[in-house]
Design a protein around this motif. Structure first.
Motif, PDB file in Angstrom:
ATOM      1  N   SER A 142      -5.646   3.250  -8.203  1.00 28.66           N
ATOM      2  CA  SER A 142      -5.020   2.959  -6.917  1.00 28.66           C
ATOM      3  C   SER A 142      -3.561   2.528  -7.096  1.00 28.66           C
ATOM      4  CB  SER A 142      -5.803   1.858  -6.190  1.00 28.66           C
ATOM      5  OG  SER A 142      -5.289   1.646  -4.894  1.00 28.66           O
ATOM      6  N   ARG A 143      -3.301   1.709  -8.105  1.00 27.72           N
ATOM      7  CA  ARG A 143      -1.926   1.253  -8.359  1.00 27.72           C
ATOM      8  C   ARG A 143      -1.061   2.404  -8.879  1.00 27.72           C
ATOM      9  NH1 ARG A 143      -0.983  -2.033  -5.056  1.00 27.72           N
ATOM     10  NH2 ARG A 143       1.011  -2.298  -6.112  1.00 27.72           N
ATOM     11  N   ILE A 144      -1.645   3.295  -9.690  1.00 27.56           N
ATOM     12  CA  ILE A 144      -0.910   4.469 -10.153  1.00 27.56           C
ATOM     13  C   ILE A 144      -0.497   5.327  -8.961  1.00 27.56           C
ATOM     14  CG2 ILE A 144      -1.171   6.679 -11.380  1.00 27.56           C
ATOM     15  CD1 ILE A 144      -2.975   5.150 -13.395  1.00 27.56           C
ATOM     16  N   ALA A 145      -1.419   5.498  -8.016  1.00 25.98           N
ATOM     17  CA  ALA A 145      -1.121   6.288  -6.820  1.00 25.98           C
ATOM     18  C   ALA A 145       0.038   5.675  -6.029  1.00 25.98           C
ATOM     19  CB  ALA A 145      -2.368   6.394  -5.940  1.00 25.98           C
ATOM     20  N   ILE A 146       0.065   4.357  -5.937  1.00 24.47           N
ATOM     21  CA  ILE A 146       1.158   3.683  -5.218  1.00 24.47           C
ATOM     22  C   ILE A 146       2.497   3.992  -5.888  1.00 24.47           C
ATOM     23  CG2 ILE A 146       2.166   1.423  -4.694  1.00 24.47           C
ATOM     24  CD1 ILE A 146      -0.087   2.153  -2.840  1.00 24.47           C
ATOM     25  N   GLU A 147       2.517   3.973  -7.214  1.00 32.34           N
ATOM     26  CA  GLU A 147       3.765   4.255  -7.949  1.00 32.34           C
ATOM     27  C   GLU A 147       4.259   5.667  -7.653  1.00 32.34           C
ATOM     28  OE1 GLU A 147       5.668   2.510 -10.091  1.00 32.34           O
ATOM     29  OE2 GLU A 147       4.466   0.980 -11.089  1.00 32.34           O
ATOM     30  N   PHE A 148       3.358   6.651  -7.720  1.00 30.29           N
ATOM     31  CA  PHE A 148       3.758   8.039  -7.477  1.00 30.29           C
ATOM     32  C   PHE A 148       4.079   8.277  -6.002  1.00 30.29           C
ATOM     33  CE2 PHE A 148       1.867   8.735 -11.649  1.00 30.29           C
ATOM     34  CZ  PHE A 148       2.737   9.672 -12.191  1.00 30.29           C
ATOM     35  N   ARG A 149       3.402   7.574  -5.121  1.00 25.63           N
ATOM     36  CA  ARG A 149       3.723   7.703  -3.692  1.00 25.63           C
ATOM     37  C   ARG A 149       5.131   7.193  -3.417  1.00 25.63           C
ATOM     38  NH1 ARG A 149       0.943   3.653   0.383  1.00 25.63           N
ATOM     39  NH2 ARG A 149       2.631   2.377  -0.493  1.00 25.63           N
ATOM     40  N   ASN A 150       5.454   6.035  -3.966  1.00 31.58           N
ATOM     41  CA  ASN A 150       6.744   5.410  -3.681  1.00 31.58           C
ATOM     42  C   ASN A 150       7.904   6.096  -4.401  1.00 31.58           C
ATOM     43  OD1 ASN A 150       5.330   3.600  -2.115  1.00 31.58           O
ATOM     44  ND2 ASN A 150       5.403   1.938  -3.610  1.00 31.58           N
ATOM     45  N   LYS A 151       7.664   6.598  -5.615  1.00 28.15           N
ATOM     46  CA  LYS A 151       8.756   7.173  -6.400  1.00 28.15           C
ATOM     47  C   LYS A 151       8.910   8.678  -6.213  1.00 28.15           C
ATOM     48  CE  LYS A 151       8.864   3.639 -10.009  1.00 28.15           C
ATOM     49  NZ  LYS A 151       8.822   3.355 -11.475  1.00 28.15           N
ATOM     50  N   CYS A 152       7.792   9.375  -5.995  1.00 28.29           N
ATOM     51  CA  CYS A 152       7.836  10.846  -5.946  1.00 28.29           C
ATOM     52  C   CYS A 152       7.418  11.414  -4.590  1.00 28.29           C
ATOM     53  CB  CYS A 152       6.935  11.432  -7.029  1.00 28.29           C
ATOM     54  SG  CYS A 152       7.271  10.814  -8.682  1.00 28.29           S
ATOM     55  N   ASN A 153       7.032  10.546  -3.674  1.00 31.88           N
ATOM     56  CA  ASN A 153       6.611  10.966  -2.335  1.00 31.88           C
ATOM     57  C   ASN A 153       5.335  11.804  -2.362  1.00 31.88           C
ATOM     58  OD1 ASN A 153       7.110  10.677   0.428  1.00 31.88           O
ATOM     59  ND2 ASN A 153       8.062  12.687   0.572  1.00 31.88           N
ATOM     60  N   PHE A 154       4.467  11.575  -3.360  1.00 32.63           N
ATOM     61  CA  PHE A 154       3.174  12.241  -3.398  1.00 32.63           C
ATOM     62  C   PHE A 154       2.285  11.682  -2.283  1.00 32.63           C
ATOM     63  CE2 PHE A 154       2.921  13.587  -8.179  1.00 32.63           C
ATOM     64  CZ  PHE A 154       4.083  14.334  -8.017  1.00 32.63           C
TER      65      PHE A 154
END
Length: 264
Positions: A142-154
């Motif tokens: 879940s935390r990995i997803a937050i990182e990619f959502r915030n940095k890469c707009n995934f």
């Protein structure tokens, strides 16, 4: 582009489900998912249904170019590494690192291309050296997803199972007629991190024997066809709402039911 971490069913079964849904929606034909590729002995497709299935080959070939299915065991580390490779294939970081937490200033090569990551289900995540419990694996992903959502707009869509406590008698005593956020199994981390949380609930499974209705709907008539979709969290709008649905398990489709007051 889609990346589907399908931890519960195989990539082939996913495609069969897609064909079954399209056949029902476009031709009003019920072709059970298990029969699409004639997996069951003695359940061969009719000539008409076979032609329908064959007609979707170009669609599936086109769709396959836009989706990558991971249907093998997935740990938090594997999840992270696949997404980092995906990010680098579709853009560049001004500052690169071994982990997404070390990467900065991402620029997508095609800003109009959406990267959609799905995972079904979180509870089936594998363990690795750094995460030796299901809860720690779920929280890390879940935390990995937050990182990619915030940095890469995934964009992420996760499926997580409910606890069996959904059936406890205390819930009925307190007037709880559906799922709540604390019902999610193994970890509450994803519900805290998520922007929108939806829950699918089958009233028939949890009502007492003498109950024949749920929020006005006749469970004794609809039985397992009645499924309610609960908007449990929504940072963009209203929450604590539910949408009654009719579920057709043979083809895996949901359709919204009219308000119960409109029923005769």
């Amino acid at each position: 582009q889609f990346v589907d971490f399908s931890l519960e069913i195989s990539a082939e079964l996913n495609m069969a489900e897609l064909i079954s849904k399209k056949a029902f929606e476009e031709h009003q034909k019920v072709i059970p998912i298990s029969n699409v590729f004639s997996w069951k002995t003695g359940h061969k497709l009719s000539e008409e249904n076979y032609r329908i299935v064959e007609s979707y080959k170009p669609y599936l070939q086109d769709f396959s170019r836009k989706i990558t299915v991971i249907d093998s065991e997935t740990t938090p580390s594997k999840f992270h590494d696949i997404l980092l490779e995906l990010a680098k294939l579709n853009g560049t970081f001004q500052t690169e690192g071994r982990y997404i937490s070390e990467c900065k200033n991402y620029t997508a090569r095609n800003p109009k291309k959406f990267m959609i990551i799905t995972l079904d289900t979180l509870n089936l995540l594998g363990l690795d050296s750094g995460h030796i419990t299901t809860k720690s694996s779920i929280d890390r992903v879940s935390r990995i997803a937050i990182e990619f959502r915030n940095k890469c707009n995934f964009i992420f869509g996760f499926v997580q199972q409910f606890n069996s406590d959904l059936a406890t008698t205390d819930r009925a005593r307190f007037g709880i007629q559906g799922p709540v956020l604390k019902d999610f199994m193994d970890s509450s981390g994803p519900t805290k991190d998520a922007t929108v949380v939806l829950g699918l609930y089958s009233p028939m499974r949890y009502l007492k024997d003498d109950q024949t209705t749920w929020r006005g709907y006749g469970v004794s008539i609809l039985k397992g066809w009645l499924i309610s979709l609960h908007i449990m969290k929504n940072r963009y709008g209203e929450a604590q709402k539910y949408i009654p649905l009719k579920f057709d398990g043979a083809v895996g489709t949901f359709n919204q039911l009219p308000p119960y007051r409109d029923w005769e």
